[in-house]
Design an enzyme around this catalytic site. Structure first.
Site, PDB file in Angstrom:
ATOM      1  N   GLU B  56       0.814  -1.225   0.000  1.00 37.25           N
ATOM      2  CA  GLU B  56       0.000   0.000   0.000  1.00 37.25           C
ATOM      3  C   GLU B  56       0.844   1.270   0.000  1.00 37.25           C
ATOM      4  O   GLU B  56       0.396   2.321  -0.446  1.00 37.25           O
ATOM      5  CB  GLU B  56      -0.970   0.013   1.179  1.00 37.25           C
ATOM      6  CG  GLU B  56      -2.105  -1.000   1.077  1.00 37.25           C
ATOM      7  CD  GLU B  56      -1.743  -2.358   1.667  1.00 37.25           C
ATOM      8  OE1 GLU B  56      -0.541  -2.601   1.934  1.00 37.25           O
ATOM      9  OE2 GLU B  56      -2.661  -3.186   1.861  1.00 37.25           O
ATOM     10  N   PHE B 118     -11.073  -6.746  14.863  1.00 37.76           N
ATOM     11  CA  PHE B 118     -10.046  -7.270  13.963  1.00 37.76           C
ATOM     12  C   PHE B 118      -9.702  -6.236  12.884  1.00 37.76           C
ATOM     13  O   PHE B 118     -10.586  -5.692  12.234  1.00 37.76           O
ATOM     14  CB  PHE B 118     -10.540  -8.569  13.313  1.00 37.76           C
ATOM     15  CG  PHE B 118      -9.550  -9.125  12.319  1.00 37.76           C
ATOM     16  CD1 PHE B 118      -8.280  -9.532  12.734  1.00 37.76           C
ATOM     17  CD2 PHE B 118      -9.859  -9.204  10.973  1.00 37.76           C
ATOM     18  CE1 PHE B 118      -7.358 -10.025  11.824  1.00 37.76           C
ATOM     19  CE2 PHE B 118      -8.937  -9.691  10.053  1.00 37.76           C
ATOM     20  CZ  PHE B 118      -7.685 -10.101  10.490  1.00 37.76           C
ATOM     21  N   GLN B 119      -8.436  -5.965  12.722  1.00 37.44           N
ATOM     22  CA  GLN B 119      -7.917  -5.000  11.744  1.00 37.44           C
ATOM     23  C   GLN B 119      -8.493  -3.597  11.932  1.00 37.44           C
ATOM     24  O   GLN B 119      -8.652  -2.857  10.975  1.00 37.44           O
ATOM     25  CB  GLN B 119      -8.142  -5.498  10.313  1.00 37.44           C
ATOM     26  CG  GLN B 119      -7.272  -6.704  10.004  1.00 37.44           C
ATOM     27  CD  GLN B 119      -7.188  -7.032   8.531  1.00 37.44           C
ATOM     28  OE1 GLN B 119      -8.111  -6.804   7.773  1.00 37.44           O
ATOM     29  NE2 GLN B 119      -6.052  -7.586   8.130  1.00 37.44           N
ATOM     30  N   LYS B 168     -17.380  -0.226   7.139  1.00 38.01           N
ATOM     31  CA  LYS B 168     -17.917  -1.266   6.261  1.00 38.01           C
ATOM     32  C   LYS B 168     -19.442  -1.165   6.167  1.00 38.01           C
ATOM     33  O   LYS B 168     -20.025  -1.337   5.090  1.00 38.01           O
ATOM     34  CB  LYS B 168     -17.499  -2.643   6.775  1.00 38.01           C
ATOM     35  CG  LYS B 168     -17.728  -3.737   5.768  1.00 38.01           C
ATOM     36  CD  LYS B 168     -17.051  -5.030   6.164  1.00 38.01           C
ATOM     37  CE  LYS B 168     -17.242  -6.086   5.079  1.00 38.01           C
ATOM     38  NZ  LYS B 168     -16.572  -7.354   5.411  1.00 38.01           N
ATOM     39  N   MET B 485      24.479   8.675  -0.301  1.00 40.21           N
ATOM     40  CA  MET B 485      24.406   9.960   0.383  1.00 40.21           C
ATOM     41  C   MET B 485      24.846   9.822   1.842  1.00 40.21           C
ATOM     42  O   MET B 485      25.518  10.695   2.390  1.00 40.21           O
ATOM     43  CB  MET B 485      22.984  10.523   0.300  1.00 40.21           C
ATOM     44  CG  MET B 485      22.857  11.958   0.765  1.00 40.21           C
ATOM     45  SD  MET B 485      23.958  13.075  -0.130  1.00 40.21           S
ATOM     46  CE  MET B 485      22.852  13.762  -1.347  1.00 40.21           C
TER      47      MET B 485
HETATM   48  C1  LIG Z   1      12.955   5.742   3.905  1.00 46.33           C
HETATM   49  C2  LIG Z   1      14.272   6.412   4.120  1.00 46.33           C
HETATM   50  N1  LIG Z   1      15.183   5.853   4.952  1.00 46.33           N
HETATM   51  C3  LIG Z   1      16.376   6.446   5.141  1.00 46.33           C
HETATM   52  C4  LIG Z   1      16.689   7.606   4.505  1.00 46.33           C
HETATM   53  C5  LIG Z   1      18.040   8.273   4.727  1.00 46.33           C
HETATM   54  N2  LIG Z   1      18.812   8.309   3.495  1.00 46.33           N
HETATM   55  C6  LIG Z   1      18.856   9.396   2.702  1.00 46.33           C
HETATM   56  S1  LIG Z   1      19.765   9.190   1.336  1.00 46.33           S
HETATM   57  C7  LIG Z   1      20.176   7.622   1.774  1.00 46.33           C
HETATM   58  C8  LIG Z   1      21.048   6.775   0.919  1.00 46.33           C
HETATM   59  C9  LIG Z   1      20.423   6.430  -0.372  1.00 46.33           C
HETATM   60  O1  LIG Z   1      21.201   5.431  -0.977  1.00 46.33           O
HETATM   61  P1  LIG Z   1      20.884   4.912  -2.417  1.00 46.33           P
HETATM   62  O2  LIG Z   1      19.435   4.608  -2.541  1.00 46.33           O
HETATM   63  O3  LIG Z   1      21.807   3.823  -2.772  1.00 46.33           O
HETATM   64  O4  LIG Z   1      21.135   6.193  -3.331  1.00 46.33           O
HETATM   65  P2  LIG Z   1      22.519   7.001  -3.559  1.00 46.33           P
HETATM   66  O5  LIG Z   1      22.629   8.019  -2.472  1.00 46.33           O
HETATM   67  O6  LIG Z   1      23.631   6.022  -3.523  1.00 46.33           O
HETATM   68  O7  LIG Z   1      22.334   7.633  -4.880  1.00 46.33           O
HETATM   69  C10 LIG Z   1      19.580   7.280   2.995  1.00 46.33           C
HETATM   70  C11 LIG Z   1      19.741   5.997   3.687  1.00 46.33           C
HETATM   71  C12 LIG Z   1      15.706   8.160   3.666  1.00 46.33           C
HETATM   72  N3  LIG Z   1      15.883   9.317   3.024  1.00 46.33           N
HETATM   73  N4  LIG Z   1      14.516   7.542   3.480  1.00 46.33           N
END
Ligand SMILES: Cc1ncc(C[n+]2csc(CCOP(=O)(O)OP(=O)(O)O)c2C)c(N)n1
Lengths: 216, 583
Positions: B56, B118-119, B168, B485
């Site tokens: 979802e 439930f749910q 529902k 990042m």
């Molecule tokens: C749901 C979620 N969890 C954690 C983060 C923190 N976060 C930001 S950028 C990043 C790394 C992303 O890595 P990747 O998808 O390999 O992309 P890249 O930066 O290598 O291009 C993370 C963990 C986030 N933005 N969203």
């Protein structure tokens, strides 16, 4: 500093949560909040007193205004509004209380001075009702304590505010007074009132003049 | 208003679909379950296509991507309990980027509400702070008004997601329904405000007095449909334009007045120009911390004019001198006639001169040294779109991370709604489902997913949805073996302690293959263009696994807390170049 907001909101389940949730999200402590029916059908008026930095008032007001359930919000200062609170105080007043048999007459005297009313008389206690500015209520409570009366219970409503004279709110002007103009003309009678908004389709001029004034 | 014939009686479920159809909805994204089965049962009677998602969260992102790419309201649905809670991340994503989404959730019967049935989950309570508004509907006759209001709220004023939770028994009960009166409600912002004429005069005075003005172009431009007005305004006064991440595309990147993206990873000359400016014109943007850097030292010499529809944004992050509250398009239509034309372009020339060597240092301009950089990939995808004459018909949907910033830097967006990206919440896993939404909304456009190896794995299950729907979506996985990042921040601020940032991935081409999607791996620059062209012209979904430099970093960059002009520039000589075979 203390800010006092008066908000006209829809009278629906969950409205209080929406307002309270907003303050929680802004991490602002609500000092008091009163809600009750207003002069308009299906609409409540709230007075919210909160402790927040001086500059926060605009943002709080604008955020309140943004809630879909809000019809109008006003921020009122002490001088522009009548601000009142209701308080019930139960004081021990039986033969076993600190002032013994004298208790009742002494409490009656104090009540007269503070313009409080005796609303319940029991063998062991007296209940006082007082309406007034918060400081007056605090005054009565303090005198009772200092005169070593035994205060059993205190219940305060929190502040309620109403602007003096004719209101200046453009929203309320656009809505018209409840008697003279249908509240929301375009509403279907059998349709729940999800769209409780000004009957006028016109846009309202900026309600937030203070954003320009702040610089001056 | 006596109807001619008595209104027909429909079930709540049928009323819901009838209202959706009346709102012009043709596609919904959802996942069934017990508490929403009456609604799914009634679906067959209505001309609405239901996209079965795999999770979802994907449904919410798809509705979001659909809305961003098309400007229409996106619709998602889920059952009660876990179905509803799975929508939460997607709704928060839409909320922070002000995207019009309507989410329909099933709820347990009104008779057992609040009993931990439930749910059962209090989804209106849970989503209170991440929706613009929400409704709990317990009677069939309340469904039509609530859903119509939901659409009105979602698209009016500052748009946002609205959730309608329908019990529902309300779905099963019947009520009179009049197709004629169930028309969409008009757009109606709340609060309904417009700026006062005194403020207009103040704004005009500031604009006429400014010598170094900069226009800050935000997401509000496209939300308001004010692209032409903004451009006319900038051209009339020769005002250079810097864009926010979500503002990209609202102003053609190739326009002479367009400077590019501002903020944390914006080009240095853009940020320097902002710092030197004497007047900032913030149009439909909110001075997010990613664009201001340290607030205390932000644009110290500049007066500020803020045109914004949401009064709670005024003076929130940056104190402004004049606020014009209201719809941008309308406000500019009133402001523009009051401004005489100005021809002097010396300020723009000054900014352009300050670019200096920055452009030359750009990785794109360096000779092929055998290494593949993400910047190359993105640049080549852009060139492919350009070469094919599809610049205005390409939608790039990014995930979150380094690749997202490189996309913003190297893909030159010429058209509004050509970039779909999660800016405010920064939701990894957004790209693939959002692209499904975008492609469903704009089947005639080329839709590219650009995702990191990390984020792609968060919602990769939706590959199956792509196949089930037969969507020709191109997927570029920028595979650097790291949560890039995070790794970059660890490199810069945590002494290269790569804690939990190296990430193992499956063979993405095989993964795609298992779903019936063709793919290819590319590890050298010379293979990029041919593979990209192949993907674009294949007429089917195609995944490219780009093996790029592992420890590449996004520059320029402003460290958190630093001022906008204190940028870390691109290194003069890329350290990776030293080891290149051809040196
Ligand atoms: C749901 C979620 N969890 C954690 C983060 C923190 N976060 C930001 S950028 C990043 C790394 C992303 O890595 P990747 O998808 O390999 O992309 P890249 O930066 O290598 O291009 C993370 C963990 C986030 N933005 N969203």
């Amino acid at each position: 500093m203390l800010h006092t907001f008066v908000a006209l909101v829809e009278d629906k389940p969950g409205v209080l949560t929406r307002v309270a949730s907003l303050f929680r999200r802004l991490n602002i402590n609500i000092v008091s909040l009163t809600v009750g029916e207003s002069e308009r059908a299906d609409t409540s008026r709230m007075t919210i007193v909160c402790e927040a930095p001086e500059g926060a008032a605009h943002r709080i007001r604008a955020s309140l205004y943004k809630l879909e359930i809000t019809v109008d919000v006003d921020e009122v200062g002490r001088s522009e509004a009548v601000i009142r609170e209701l308080c019930l105080i139960k004081v021990a007043a039986g033969p076993n209380s600190p002032h013994g048999q004298q208790s009742r007459s002494q409490i009656f005297e104090l009540a007269t001075v503070f313009r409080a009313r005796v609303v319940d008389l029991a063998p062991e206690s007296i209940m006082l009702e007082m309406t007034g500015a918060a400081s007056k209520i605090e005054g009565l409570i303090q005198v009772l304590r200092e005169s070593s009366f035994d205060i059993l219970e205190v219940s305060r409503t929190g502040r309620m505010a109403m602007r003096r004279g004719h209101h200046t709110s453009r929203v309320l002007k656009a809505l018209g007074t409840p008697g003279s103009q249908p509240f929301s003309a375009e509403q279907n009678a059998d349709e729940p009132d999800y769209a409780l908004k000004p009957a006028s389709e016109d846009f309202l001029a900026n309600q937030f003049p203070e954003v320009h004034e702040e610089e001056q | 208003m006596e109807p001619q014939t008595p209104a027909p009686t429909l079930t709540g479920a049928e009323i819901l679909w009838a209202v959706l159809a009346g709102e012009g909805v043709t596609t919904v994204f959802g996942y069934p379950g017990g508490a929403i089965l009456p609604i799914y049962d009634a679906l067959r009677k209505f001309p609405i296509h239901h996209v079965l998602v795999r999770h979802e969260q994907g449904a919410a992102h798809m509705a979001d991507g659909y809305a961003r790419a098309s400007g229409r309201v996106g619709v998602c649905m889920a059952t009660s309990g876990p179905g509803a809670t799975n929508l939460v991340t997607g709704l928060a994503t839409a909320m922070l980027d002000s995207i019009p989404v309507v989410a329909i959730t099933g709820q347990v019967s009104s008779k057992v509400l609040g009993s931990d049935a439930f749910q059962e989950v209090d989804i209106t309570g849970i989503t209170l702070p991440i929706t613009k508004h929400n409704f709990l509907v317990t009677r069939a006759e309340d469904i039509a008004p609530a859903v119509r209001r939901a659409f009105q709220i979602a698209r009016s004023g500052r748009p946002g997601p609205v959730l309608v939770d329908i019990t529902k028994d309300a779905q099963q009960a019947t009520a009179a329904f009049d197709f004629e009166t169930a028309k969409p409600l008009p757009v109606r912002p709340h609060p309904m405000l417009r700026a006062e004429s005194t403020s207009f005069q103040q704004a005009v005075d500031l604009i006429l007095g400014a010598r170094r003005p900069i226009l800050l172009a935000g997401h509000g431009i496209t939300q308001s449909g004010a692209e032409a007005e903004v451009l006319a305004f900038a051209e009339a006064r020769q005002i250079p334009i810097a864009t926010t991440l979500l503002g990209l595309g609202s102003i053609p990147a190739g326009h002479p007045l367009s400077l590019g993206m501002m903020g944390m990873h914006g080009e240095s000359w853009v940020n320097t120009a902002i710092q030197q400016s004497d007047l900032l014109l913030a149009f439909g943007m909110r001075f997010d911390d990613r664009v201001t850097g340290n607030i205390a030292s932000y644009a110290p010499k500049a007066k500020k004019i803020h045109i914004e529809i949401d009064p709670s944004e005024i003076n929130k992050n940056v104190k402004v001198d004049v606020a014009l509250i209201g719809d941008l398009k309308e406000t500019l239509a009133r402001l523009l006639p009051q401004l005489p034309k100005k021809m002097d372009a010396s300020w723009l020339k000054e900014i352009n001169a300050s670019k200096g060597t920055a452009a030359v240092r750009d990785i794109i301009n360096l000779p092929d040294n055998g290494h593949l950089y993400a910047a190359h990939v993105i640049h080549d995808i852009w060139r492919e779109a350009q070469a094919a004459g599809r610049e205005h018909d390409t939608v790039i949907v990014t995930d979150v991370g380094q690749h997202q910033m490189w996309e913003a830097q190297y893909f030159k967006h010429e058209a509004p709604r050509s970039l779909v990206t999660s800016g405010g919440l920064g939701t990894m896993g957004f790209a693939l489902p959002a692209a499904i939404g975008a492609k469903s909304a704009c089947p005639q456009k080329d839709v590219w997913v650009i995702a990191g190896d990390g984020g792609f794995q968060m919602t990769a299950c939706e590959l199956s949805t792509i196949v089930q729907e037969g969507l020709a979506i191109n997927i570029a996985v920028i595979n650097n073996g790291f949560l890039g990042m995070v790794r970059q921040w660890q490199e810069t601020f945590y002494d290269k302690n790569y804690s939990a940032s190296p990430i193992l991935s499956p063979d993405f081409v095989k993964l795609a293959g298992a779903h019936g999607i063709e793919g290819a791996t590319v590890s050298t620059r010379r293979d990029v263009t041919s593979t990209v062209t192949h993907a674009r012209t294949s007429g089917k979904a195609f995944l490219i696994n780009f093996h790029v430099e592992k420890e590449d970093a996004v520059y320029p960059m402003i460290a958190p807390g630093a001022a906008l002009h204190e940028m870390v520039r691109r290194p003069d000589r890329d350290p990776l170049l030293e080891t290149a075979e051809d040196e």
